[in-house]
Design a protein around this motif. Structure first.
Motif, PDB file in Angstrom:
ATOM      1  N   ALA A   8     -15.864   1.339  -3.813  1.00 29.87           N
ATOM      2  CA  ALA A   8     -14.424   1.100  -3.987  1.00 29.87           C
ATOM      3  C   ALA A   8     -14.060  -0.338  -3.625  1.00 29.87           C
ATOM      4  N   ALA A   9     -14.606  -0.841  -2.530  1.00 34.28           N
ATOM      5  CA  ALA A   9     -14.312  -2.214  -2.115  1.00 34.28           C
ATOM      6  C   ALA A   9     -14.867  -3.225  -3.114  1.00 34.28           C
ATOM      7  N   LEU A  10     -16.098  -3.025  -3.532  1.00 34.33           N
ATOM      8  CA  LEU A  10     -16.692  -3.947  -4.502  1.00 34.33           C
ATOM      9  C   LEU A  10     -15.971  -3.880  -5.846  1.00 34.33           C
ATOM     10  N   SER A  11     -15.557  -2.697  -6.243  1.00 32.28           N
ATOM     11  CA  SER A  11     -14.798  -2.550  -7.490  1.00 32.28           C
ATOM     12  C   SER A  11     -13.468  -3.285  -7.401  1.00 32.28           C
ATOM     13  N   ALA A  12     -12.823  -3.185  -6.253  1.00 37.43           N
ATOM     14  CA  ALA A  12     -11.546  -3.878  -6.074  1.00 37.43           C
ATOM     15  C   ALA A  12     -11.725  -5.389  -6.170  1.00 37.43           C
ATOM     16  N   LEU A  13     -12.815  -5.889  -5.657  1.00 39.71           N
ATOM     17  CA  LEU A  13     -13.070  -7.335  -5.694  1.00 39.71           C
ATOM     18  C   LEU A  13     -13.633  -7.810  -7.024  1.00 39.71           C
ATOM     19  N   ALA A  14     -14.038  -6.887  -7.886  1.00 41.17           N
ATOM     20  CA  ALA A  14     -14.666  -7.241  -9.161  1.00 41.17           C
ATOM     21  C   ALA A  14     -13.634  -7.523 -10.240  1.00 41.17           C
ATOM     22  N   HIS A  15     -12.601  -8.249  -9.878  1.00 43.18           N
ATOM     23  CA  HIS A  15     -11.551  -8.661 -10.806  1.00 43.18           C
ATOM     24  C   HIS A  15     -11.118 -10.060 -10.384  1.00 43.18           C
ATOM     25  N   THR A  16     -11.023 -10.958 -11.331  1.00 45.27           N
ATOM     26  CA  THR A  16     -10.730 -12.362 -11.039  1.00 45.27           C
ATOM     27  C   THR A  16      -9.491 -12.539 -10.167  1.00 45.27           C
ATOM     28  N   ASN A  17      -8.396 -11.908 -10.534  1.00 43.96           N
ATOM     29  CA  ASN A  17      -7.154 -12.094  -9.776  1.00 43.96           C
ATOM     30  C   ASN A  17      -7.216 -11.449  -8.400  1.00 43.96           C
ATOM     31  N   ARG A  18      -7.802 -10.278  -8.297  1.00 40.80           N
ATOM     32  CA  ARG A  18      -7.886  -9.632  -6.984  1.00 40.80           C
ATOM     33  C   ARG A  18      -8.800 -10.413  -6.055  1.00 40.80           C
ATOM     34  N   LEU A  19      -9.886 -10.937  -6.581  1.00 31.58           N
ATOM     35  CA  LEU A  19     -10.768 -11.755  -5.757  1.00 31.58           C
ATOM     36  C   LEU A  19     -10.033 -13.014  -5.293  1.00 31.58           C
ATOM     37  N   GLY A  36       5.701 -13.130  -2.114  1.00 32.44           N
ATOM     38  CA  GLY A  36       6.203 -14.195  -2.980  1.00 32.44           C
ATOM     39  C   GLY A  36       5.351 -15.446  -2.937  1.00 32.44           C
ATOM     40  N   GLU A  37       4.897 -15.792  -1.754  1.00 31.88           N
ATOM     41  CA  GLU A  37       4.038 -16.968  -1.597  1.00 31.88           C
ATOM     42  C   GLU A  37       2.688 -16.756  -2.285  1.00 31.88           C
ATOM     43  N   ILE A  38       2.142 -15.551  -2.146  1.00 35.52           N
ATOM     44  CA  ILE A  38       0.874 -15.237  -2.795  1.00 35.52           C
ATOM     45  C   ILE A  38       1.027 -15.339  -4.309  1.00 35.52           C
ATOM     46  N   ALA A  39       2.111 -14.765  -4.838  1.00 38.86           N
ATOM     47  CA  ALA A  39       2.351 -14.791  -6.285  1.00 38.86           C
ATOM     48  C   ALA A  39       2.454 -16.221  -6.792  1.00 38.86           C
ATOM     49  N   ARG A  40       3.184 -17.063  -6.067  1.00 40.66           N
ATOM     50  CA  ARG A  40       3.317 -18.474  -6.490  1.00 40.66           C
ATOM     51  C   ARG A  40       1.983 -19.198  -6.439  1.00 40.66           C
ATOM     52  N   GLU A  41       1.253 -18.991  -5.357  1.00 41.51           N
ATOM     53  CA  GLU A  41      -0.033 -19.678  -5.178  1.00 41.51           C
ATOM     54  C   GLU A  41      -1.041 -19.288  -6.263  1.00 41.51           C
ATOM     55  N   ILE A  42      -1.088 -18.010  -6.586  1.00 44.57           N
ATOM     56  CA  ILE A  42      -2.041 -17.514  -7.580  1.00 44.57           C
ATOM     57  C   ILE A  42      -1.518 -17.715  -8.999  1.00 44.57           C
ATOM     58  N   GLY A  43      -0.185 -17.817  -9.134  1.00 44.67           N
ATOM     59  CA  GLY A  43       0.405 -17.937 -10.466  1.00 44.67           C
ATOM     60  C   GLY A  43       0.483 -16.598 -11.163  1.00 44.67           C
ATOM     61  N   ASN A  47       5.201  -8.116 -10.005  1.00 46.16           N
ATOM     62  CA  ASN A  47       4.818  -6.721 -10.240  1.00 46.16           C
ATOM     63  C   ASN A  47       3.311  -6.584 -10.484  1.00 46.16           C
ATOM     64  N   THR A  48       2.700  -7.571 -11.106  1.00 46.02           N
ATOM     65  CA  THR A  48       1.251  -7.563 -11.302  1.00 46.02           C
ATOM     66  C   THR A  48       0.554  -7.722  -9.957  1.00 46.02           C
ATOM     67  N   LEU A  49       1.073  -8.640  -9.147  1.00 45.96           N
ATOM     68  CA  LEU A  49       0.502  -8.855  -7.816  1.00 45.96           C
ATOM     69  C   LEU A  49       0.579  -7.565  -6.998  1.00 45.96           C
ATOM     70  N   SER A  50       1.688  -6.883  -7.081  1.00 42.21           N
ATOM     71  CA  SER A  50       1.877  -5.648  -6.332  1.00 42.21           C
ATOM     72  C   SER A  50       0.789  -4.627  -6.663  1.00 42.21           C
ATOM     73  N   THR A  51       0.458  -4.517  -7.922  1.00 43.40           N
ATOM     74  CA  THR A  51      -0.610  -3.604  -8.350  1.00 43.40           C
ATOM     75  C   THR A  51      -1.945  -4.019  -7.744  1.00 43.40           C
ATOM     76  N   HIS A  52      -2.252  -5.310  -7.813  1.00 43.28           N
ATOM     77  CA  HIS A  52      -3.523  -5.801  -7.267  1.00 43.28           C
ATOM     78  C   HIS A  52      -3.589  -5.602  -5.753  1.00 43.28           C
ATOM     79  N   LEU A  53      -2.487  -5.854  -5.054  1.00 41.45           N
ATOM     80  CA  LEU A  53      -2.463  -5.665  -3.601  1.00 41.45           C
ATOM     81  C   LEU A  53      -2.656  -4.194  -3.238  1.00 41.45           C
ATOM     82  N   ALA A  54      -2.082  -3.302  -4.026  1.00 36.94           N
ATOM     83  CA  ALA A  54      -2.257  -1.866  -3.775  1.00 36.94           C
ATOM     84  C   ALA A  54      -3.721  -1.462  -3.927  1.00 36.94           C
TER      85      ALA A  54
END
Length: 111
Positions: A8-19, A36-43, A47-54
Motif C-alpha cells: 500500500a505504501a509503495l503503491s501510494a508513492l508510485a505516482h509522480t505527484n504523490r511522490l 494551500g502551500e503544498i498545492a502552490r509548490e507542486i502546481g 481538489n486533486t491534491l486532497s485526493t493524493h493526500l488521502a
C-alpha cells in the motif's frame, strides 16, 4: 510492517505527484505545510491534491492536523521508517556493516 502495508505504501508513492508531495513534506520537517502551500509548490489543483493526500494518509505516510482554519500536513516519519525498514530487513546477508550508511540515514528524522 507486513507485506500488505508495504505494498500500500509503495503503491501510494508510485505516482509522480504523490511522490512529489511526499518529498515536499519530508523536506518541510515535523512542522509540515498547509494544503494551500503544498498545492502552490507542486502546481496542483486543491481538489486533486486532497485526493493524493488521502491516499498517502491511508498508506501511513502522511499525517494531518488542524491549526485554526488550516489543515497542516506532514510526513509520517514512523511510517516512512517502517517502510524503509521493511525494504532492508533482509539486507546484507547477515553483514549489517554493508548497510551502515543506510541505517544512519534512516535515523535522521528521529523525533
Amino acid at each position: 510492517m507486513l507485506l500488505p502495508e508495504a505494498v500500500a505504501a509503495l503503491s501510494a508513492l508510485a505516482h509522480t505527484n504523490r511522490l512529489a508531495v511526499f518529498r515536499l513534506l519530508v523536506r518541510a520537517g515535523h512542522q509540515g505545510a498547509p494544503a494551500g502551500e503544498i498545492a502552490r509548490e507542486i502546481g496542483m489543483l486543491p481538489n486533486t491534491l486532497s485526493t493524493h493526500l488521502a491516499i498517502l494518509g491511508h498508506a501511513g505516510l502522511v499525517r494531518s492536523r488542524r491549526d485554526g482554519r488550516s489543515i497542516i500536513y506532514s510526513a509520517d516519519y514512523d511510517g516512512m521508517r517502517d517502510l524503509l525498514g521493511f525494504l532492508v530487513a533482509d539486507c546484507c546477508a547477515g553483514r549489517p556493516e554493508i548497510c551502515g550508511s543506510l541505517v544512519e540515514a534512516m535515523s535522521c528524522c528521529d523525533q
